[in-house]
Design a protein around this motif. Structure first.
Motif, PDB file in Angstrom:
ATOM      1  N   ARG A 114      20.809 -46.465  19.770  1.00 31.21           N
ATOM      2  CA  ARG A 114      20.435 -47.303  19.739  1.00 31.21           C
ATOM      3  C   ARG A 114      19.494 -47.868  21.385  1.00 31.21           C
ATOM      4  O   ARG A 114      18.879 -48.194  21.521  1.00 31.21           O
TER       5      ARG A 114
ATOM      6  N   GLY B 298      12.226 -47.475  22.087  1.00 28.49           N
ATOM      7  CA  GLY B 298      13.206 -47.754  20.865  1.00 28.49           C
ATOM      8  C   GLY B 298      11.489 -48.680  20.425  1.00 28.49           C
ATOM      9  O   GLY B 298      10.580 -48.033  20.491  1.00 28.49           O
TER      10      GLY B 298
ATOM     11  N   THR C 208      21.507 -51.785  13.558  1.00 26.25           N
ATOM     12  CA  THR C 208      21.088 -50.181  13.748  1.00 26.25           C
ATOM     13  C   THR C 208      22.565 -50.107  13.508  1.00 26.25           C
ATOM     14  O   THR C 208      24.225 -50.741  12.537  1.00 26.25           O
TER      15      THR C 208
END
Length: 84
Positions: free
Chosen positions: A29, A38, A23
């Motif tokens: 994230r 996610g 990320t």
């Protein structure tokens, strides 16, 4: 982006499995994973906990390291994140 904006991370899922990802915004994230938004892998394995991360200056370096970590055995990943 600034220096070291590319992050490789390892999460521990609720079922004890380890997930490795990449990320540019680690806090966002991890929150996405934890909220079930996610990766498909982590959606049914919440809550997740950040166990390890490394920062890199380039996307290519981070993606290469992500691949390396994904190739490790479970015991090697446990040593990396100190879960032994």
């Amino acid at each position: 982006m600034t220096e070291a904006d590319h992050v490789v991370y390892v999460l521990e899922c609720a079922d004890g499995s380890l997930y490795t990802g990449y990320t540019t915004d680690l806090e966002r994230r991890v929150a996405e994973h934890d909220a079930g938004e996610g990766a498909k892998y982590t959606r049914g394995r919440t809550p997740v906990e950040l166990r390890y991360h490394e920062r890199y200056e380039s996307r290519s370096a981070a993606m290469s390291r992500e691949y390396e970590i994904k190739q490790l055995s479970r015991s090697e990943k446990e040593r990396l994140v100190s879960l032994e």
